[in-house]
Design a protein around this motif. Sequence first.
Motif, PDB file in Angstrom:
ATOM      1  N   VAL A  62     -56.178 -51.812 -79.927  1.00  0.00           N
ATOM      2  CA  VAL A  62     -56.768 -52.937 -80.661  1.00  0.00           C
ATOM      3  C   VAL A  62     -58.119 -52.606 -81.288  1.00  0.00           C
ATOM      4  O   VAL A  62     -58.532 -53.272 -82.229  1.00  0.00           O
ATOM      5  N   GLU A  63     -58.801 -51.591 -80.793  1.00  0.00           N
ATOM      6  CA  GLU A  63     -60.138 -51.279 -81.313  1.00  0.00           C
ATOM      7  C   GLU A  63     -60.142 -51.050 -82.821  1.00  0.00           C
ATOM      8  O   GLU A  63     -60.997 -51.606 -83.527  1.00  0.00           O
ATOM      9  N   ILE A  65     -58.210 -52.285 -85.084  1.00  0.00           N
ATOM     10  CA  ILE A  65     -57.975 -53.570 -85.751  1.00  0.00           C
ATOM     11  C   ILE A  65     -59.279 -54.340 -85.838  1.00  0.00           C
ATOM     12  O   ILE A  65     -59.691 -54.791 -86.912  1.00  0.00           O
ATOM     13  N   PHE A  66     -59.921 -54.515 -84.686  1.00  0.00           N
ATOM     14  CA  PHE A  66     -61.143 -55.314 -84.654  1.00  0.00           C
ATOM     15  C   PHE A  66     -62.277 -54.627 -85.413  1.00  0.00           C
ATOM     16  O   PHE A  66     -63.077 -55.299 -86.061  1.00  0.00           O
ATOM     17  N   HIS A 100     -52.662 -54.908 -90.316  1.00  0.00           N
ATOM     18  CA  HIS A 100     -52.439 -54.678 -88.887  1.00  0.00           C
ATOM     19  C   HIS A 100     -51.415 -55.661 -88.327  1.00  0.00           C
ATOM     20  O   HIS A 100     -51.432 -55.976 -87.134  1.00  0.00           O
ATOM     21  N   LEU A 103     -49.395 -55.031 -84.831  1.00  0.00           N
ATOM     22  CA  LEU A 103     -50.168 -55.177 -83.600  1.00  0.00           C
ATOM     23  C   LEU A 103     -50.680 -56.604 -83.407  1.00  0.00           C
ATOM     24  O   LEU A 103     -50.700 -57.112 -82.283  1.00  0.00           O
ATOM     25  N   ILE A 104     -51.073 -57.254 -84.478  1.00  0.00           N
ATOM     26  CA  ILE A 104     -51.531 -58.633 -84.361  1.00  0.00           C
ATOM     27  C   ILE A 104     -50.383 -59.522 -83.895  1.00  0.00           C
ATOM     28  O   ILE A 104     -50.565 -60.411 -83.068  1.00  0.00           O
ATOM     29  N   ILE A 107     -49.975 -58.941 -80.139  1.00  0.00           N
ATOM     30  CA  ILE A 107     -51.040 -59.591 -79.371  1.00  0.00           C
ATOM     31  C   ILE A 107     -50.851 -61.105 -79.357  1.00  0.00           C
ATOM     32  O   ILE A 107     -51.001 -61.750 -78.320  1.00  0.00           O
ATOM     33  N   ARG A 114     -52.883 -61.069 -74.952  1.00  0.00           N
ATOM     34  CA  ARG A 114     -53.837 -62.021 -75.522  1.00  0.00           C
ATOM     35  C   ARG A 114     -54.912 -62.396 -74.507  1.00  0.00           C
ATOM     36  O   ARG A 114     -56.059 -62.623 -74.863  1.00  0.00           O
ATOM     37  N   VAL A 119     -59.362 -57.881 -75.296  1.00  0.00           N
ATOM     38  CA  VAL A 119     -58.821 -58.563 -76.468  1.00  0.00           C
ATOM     39  C   VAL A 119     -59.514 -59.909 -76.659  1.00  0.00           C
ATOM     40  O   VAL A 119     -59.902 -60.268 -77.770  1.00  0.00           O
ATOM     41  N   GLN A 122     -63.124 -59.428 -78.066  1.00  0.00           N
ATOM     42  CA  GLN A 122     -63.156 -58.994 -79.465  1.00  0.00           C
ATOM     43  C   GLN A 122     -62.625 -60.086 -80.385  1.00  0.00           C
ATOM     44  O   GLN A 122     -63.156 -60.293 -81.480  1.00  0.00           O
ATOM     45  N   THR A 123     -61.607 -60.803 -79.938  1.00  0.00           N
ATOM     46  CA  THR A 123     -61.067 -61.905 -80.738  1.00  0.00           C
ATOM     47  C   THR A 123     -62.126 -62.978 -80.939  1.00  0.00           C
ATOM     48  O   THR A 123     -62.309 -63.492 -82.052  1.00  0.00           O
TER      49      THR A 123
END
Length: 192
Positions: A62-63, A65-66, A100, A103-104, A107, A114, A119, A122-123
């Motif tokens: 996820v890194e 993506i964020f 993304h 992966l989104i 999640i 989630r 996650v 960062q979300t």
Amino acid sequence: MTAPSPTREGTRERILAAAVVLFADHGFEATSLQQIADVLPVTKAALYYHFRSKDDLLAALVEPIFADLEARLRAAEIDKPSPAARRAALTDFLDGLLAHQQLIGFITRDPAARANPIVLAQTERVREHIDTLLLGADLDESEQIVASMALGGMYSAVVDHGDADPDLLRPIVVESIEAMLRTIRRRHKVAH
């Protein structure tokens, strides 16, 4: 410090790719590191060399993506955004979500992923950043609810319709969110 060998870096990337598929198919909670090692095939020791735990593996997934979403939001920051600048920021953020989408989607659909602390943190950071960028920093609770609905709708559109033609999806999503955000801005002006 020496650069990682192509073999080690290749193994890391293969582990990440296998993890995405297995997490999406079986869920984060139900997928073991042993299953990931078996699919590749690599030894579990090789997997542990790259990732100490399943949480570390999820964090590595996820890194990027964020980081991408945050970079897009930072690039859009301006002192007094015009409607056109906000629209451009919203469109660019949507394009980041679409980039993304796989992966989104994972999640969003997987409660264990989630709820993972990495996650979640960062979300929340990305959500606060886009709220501030599009609406300002001083939203009351009712405005935060509408903002959540607007952004939640964007995520849903990406997850449920991410394979749609982006030229069709983009204006529908952006125009819908802008309409909701205009409501928040009007309410905010009246209240203050």
